[in-house]
Scaffold this motif. Structure first.
Motif, PDB file in Angstrom:
ATOM      1  N   ARG A 106      36.117  35.991 109.258  1.00  0.00           N
ATOM      2  CA  ARG A 106      35.728  35.453 110.174  1.00  0.00           C
ATOM      3  C   ARG A 106      35.908  33.363 110.498  1.00  0.00           C
ATOM      4  NH1 ARG A 106      29.669  35.792 110.824  1.00  0.00           N
ATOM      5  NH2 ARG A 106      30.059  34.597 112.330  1.00  0.00           N
ATOM      6  N   LEU A 107      36.211  33.103 108.928  1.00  0.00           N
ATOM      7  CA  LEU A 107      36.433  31.466 108.875  1.00  0.00           C
ATOM      8  C   LEU A 107      38.178  31.126 109.562  1.00  0.00           C
ATOM      9  CD1 LEU A 107      35.063  31.496 105.245  1.00  0.00           C
ATOM     10  CD2 LEU A 107      34.112  30.832 107.334  1.00  0.00           C
ATOM     11  N   MET A 108      37.997  31.061 110.783  1.00  0.00           N
ATOM     12  CA  MET A 108      39.428  31.176 111.380  1.00  0.00           C
ATOM     13  C   MET A 108      39.470  29.901 111.349  1.00  0.00           C
ATOM     14  SD  MET A 108      39.618  34.051 111.946  1.00  0.00           S
ATOM     15  CE  MET A 108      41.542  33.081 112.830  1.00  0.00           C
ATOM     16  N   ASP A 109      38.131  28.675 111.174  1.00  0.00           N
ATOM     17  CA  ASP A 109      39.129  27.541 111.413  1.00  0.00           C
ATOM     18  C   ASP A 109      39.448  26.984 110.362  1.00  0.00           C
ATOM     19  OD1 ASP A 109      38.745  27.167 114.316  1.00  0.00           O
ATOM     20  OD2 ASP A 109      36.693  26.969 114.164  1.00  0.00           O
ATOM     21  N   ALA A 110      40.936  26.313 109.602  1.00  0.00           N
ATOM     22  CA  ALA A 110      41.528  26.355 109.002  1.00  0.00           C
ATOM     23  C   ALA A 110      41.735  24.541 109.083  1.00  0.00           C
ATOM     24  CB  ALA A 110      42.467  26.716 108.305  1.00  0.00           C
ATOM     25  N   ALA A 111      41.209  23.897 108.690  1.00  0.00           N
ATOM     26  CA  ALA A 111      41.181  22.073 107.961  1.00  0.00           C
ATOM     27  C   ALA A 111      41.131  21.478 106.865  1.00  0.00           C
ATOM     28  CB  ALA A 111      40.295  21.708 109.286  1.00  0.00           C
ATOM     29  N   SER A 112      41.751  20.463 107.041  1.00  0.00           N
ATOM     30  CA  SER A 112      41.947  20.000 105.254  1.00  0.00           C
ATOM     31  C   SER A 112      41.014  18.547 105.626  1.00  0.00           C
ATOM     32  CB  SER A 112      42.882  19.545 105.075  1.00  0.00           C
ATOM     33  OG  SER A 112      43.279  18.008 106.099  1.00  0.00           O
ATOM     34  N   PRO A 113      40.462  18.415 104.285  1.00  0.00           N
ATOM     35  CA  PRO A 113      39.418  16.949 104.507  1.00  0.00           C
ATOM     36  C   PRO A 113      39.508  15.858 105.060  1.00  0.00           C
ATOM     37  CG  PRO A 113      39.607  17.996 102.204  1.00  0.00           C
ATOM     38  CD  PRO A 113      40.625  19.058 102.863  1.00  0.00           C
ATOM     39  N   GLY A 114      41.040  15.265 105.144  1.00  0.00           N
ATOM     40  CA  GLY A 114      41.378  14.137 106.117  1.00  0.00           C
ATOM     41  C   GLY A 114      41.419  15.228 107.403  1.00  0.00           C
ATOM     42  N   ARG A 115      42.200  15.985 108.193  1.00  0.00           N
ATOM     43  CA  ARG A 115      41.488  16.360 109.063  1.00  0.00           C
ATOM     44  C   ARG A 115      40.594  15.627 110.170  1.00  0.00           C
ATOM     45  NH1 ARG A 115      42.496  15.026 113.844  1.00  0.00           N
ATOM     46  NH2 ARG A 115      43.122  16.986 115.254  1.00  0.00           N
ATOM     47  N   ILE A 116      39.650  16.459 109.010  1.00  0.00           N
ATOM     48  CA  ILE A 116      38.051  16.731 109.064  1.00  0.00           C
ATOM     49  C   ILE A 116      37.661  15.336 110.094  1.00  0.00           C
ATOM     50  CG2 ILE A 116      35.448  17.396 108.986  1.00  0.00           C
ATOM     51  CD1 ILE A 116      37.210  19.736 107.156  1.00  0.00           C
ATOM     52  N   ALA A 117      38.099  14.268 108.805  1.00  0.00           N
ATOM     53  CA  ALA A 117      37.739  12.920 109.247  1.00  0.00           C
ATOM     54  C   ALA A 117      38.127  12.243 110.521  1.00  0.00           C
ATOM     55  CB  ALA A 117      37.975  11.820 108.206  1.00  0.00           C
ATOM     56  N   GLU A 118      39.357  13.170 110.573  1.00  0.00           N
ATOM     57  CA  GLU A 118      39.773  11.908 111.597  1.00  0.00           C
ATOM     58  C   GLU A 118      39.435  12.914 112.824  1.00  0.00           C
ATOM     59  OE1 GLU A 118      43.819  13.678 111.210  1.00  0.00           O
ATOM     60  OE2 GLU A 118      44.269  11.617 109.571  1.00  0.00           O
ATOM     61  N   ALA A 119      39.399  14.182 112.706  1.00  0.00           N
ATOM     62  CA  ALA A 119      38.462  14.488 114.075  1.00  0.00           C
ATOM     63  C   ALA A 119      37.616  14.092 114.553  1.00  0.00           C
ATOM     64  CB  ALA A 119      38.795  16.434 113.958  1.00  0.00           C
TER      65      ALA A 119
END
Length: 366
Positions: A106-119
């Motif tokens: 169910r954990l469909m959203d994959a994102a790196s720490p850097g991408r989360i901060a950018e978003a």
């Protein structure tokens, strides 16, 4: 990014061939392939991995008041996310579909720490919150994300039960700017019977935050009819907070609704929250709030010096913010100059009670 399991920290080998997780007081001892009670920390070979690093149950932009944090940049927005699993076994869990999930797919959203901060920065958020399930169990992912946020000038917020060993706790909170800690009750019997955990480690975390860190924190207690809402227990808890943590730590009493394994328990009456707030104020706490109800009086931040209403709220919505911003992140009452505990910026237009789902995907390679 790869969503493969990542190496976990805080474990050691035992003489009998098992490895022991040293993250939280459960001290799970694992054979090959076994997972801890949290379900996300697993033994693979002769090491431990974090199965949910880089994988989320979803991202959403919330008001910071929803965490709940009333004294941390009121009216600002926060990018919230969690993973799956939990290291407590609360029968009353209000996010059980996430925290009790055993469905890694169910954990469909994959994102790196850097991408989360950018978003978060692109969305205009002031902070990123690790929430929905307890960030203690995905501490490595949360800490790396906090580092990425700090590099972009964003704050990091942990919404947690505070059930953590001392060594990882030092590393974890060194990266957090704010936290909301669930103090689920004030008796060992309640903790053991209703959460499968113990009270003392949570009290240790609260004292650690107050006396050994610069992390701003607030406390939340979900009042459950017949289980932890007695006046004597509330009196003992709020006296302890006043004496051991001080009168300026904000306390939130929130309303329970029937869920998970406590479907036969009625919702918390608003009068229970009002009674609890009166007890806490009577014991000297300066900032006591009611939550999960429409109660402007119970959501208002008042000056402990002159009593002026400084921040008026209805549920998660800031109706008015009159805290005077001083140098740094300090706040003060504009009427009498009394310092208002917390972290404040200039009150801009409040984000409101909106909840905005967000997709945070990795950028395509050039």
């Amino acid at each position: 990014m790869s969503a493969d399991p990542q190496a976990a920290r805080w474990w050691h080998r035992l003489d009998d061939g098992r490895i022991q997780c040293d993250l939280c007081p459960r001290d799970c001892r694992l054979h090959e392939g076994q997972r801890g009670l949290c379900f996300v920390r697993q033994r693979v070979g002769d090491a431990m991995v974090l199965a949910t690093y880089g994988r989320s149950s979803g991202f959403c932009i919330d008001p910071i008041e929803k965490k709940p944090l009333n004294h941390f940049h009121p009216g600002s927005s926060v990018l919230s996310f969690g993973t799956a699993g939990c290291n407590l076994a609360c029968k009353f869990c209000q996010n059980w579909d996430i925290s009790k999930s055993r469905e890694m797919d169910r954990l469909m959203d994959a994102a790196s720490p850097g991408r989360i901060a950018e978003a978060a920065r692109a969305a205009g958020c002031a902070s990123v919150a690790f929430t929905y399930n307890d960030p203690v169990i995905f501490a490595e992912y949360a800490m790396d994300t906090a580092d990425a946020c700090r590099s972009l000038g964003l704050h990091s917020v942990a919404v947690t039960a505070g059930y953590m060993h001392a060594a990882p706790r030092r590393e974890f909170y060194a990266r957090m700017d704010a936290a909301n800690v669930d103090l689920k009750g004030f008796t060992e019997a309640f903790y053991f019977q209703q959460t499968g955990a113990h009270l003392a480690p949570v009290l240790d975390t609260l004292e650690y935050l107050r006396h050994e860190t610069g992390c701003w924190f607030e406390i939340t207690t979900l009042l459950i009819p017949g289980l932890n809402d007695g006046s004597d227990e509330i009196d003992a808890m709020t006296r302890w907070i006043a004496e051991r943590l001080g009168p300026d730590v904000p306390l939130h009493f929130t309303a329970f609704h029937p869920d998970y394994k406590l479907m036969d328990v009625p919702p918390t009456p608003p009068a229970t929250l009002t009674r609890a707030r009166a007890i806490a104020l009577g014991n000297g706490l300066h900032y006591v709030y009611t939550g999960n109800v429409h109660d402007v009086a119970g959501g208002t931040t008042s000056c402990p010096g002159c009593g002026a209403a400084l921040v008026r709220r209805d549920w998660y919505e800031v109706l008015e913010c009159a805290v005077e911003h001083r140098s740094g992140a300090r706040g003060a009452c504009p009427r009498c100059g009394t310092a208002i505990a917390g972290r404040f910026g200039r009150c801009a237009r409040p984000f409101g009670r909106r909840r905005i789902p967000l997709r945070v995907a990795e950028r395509a390679a050039a």
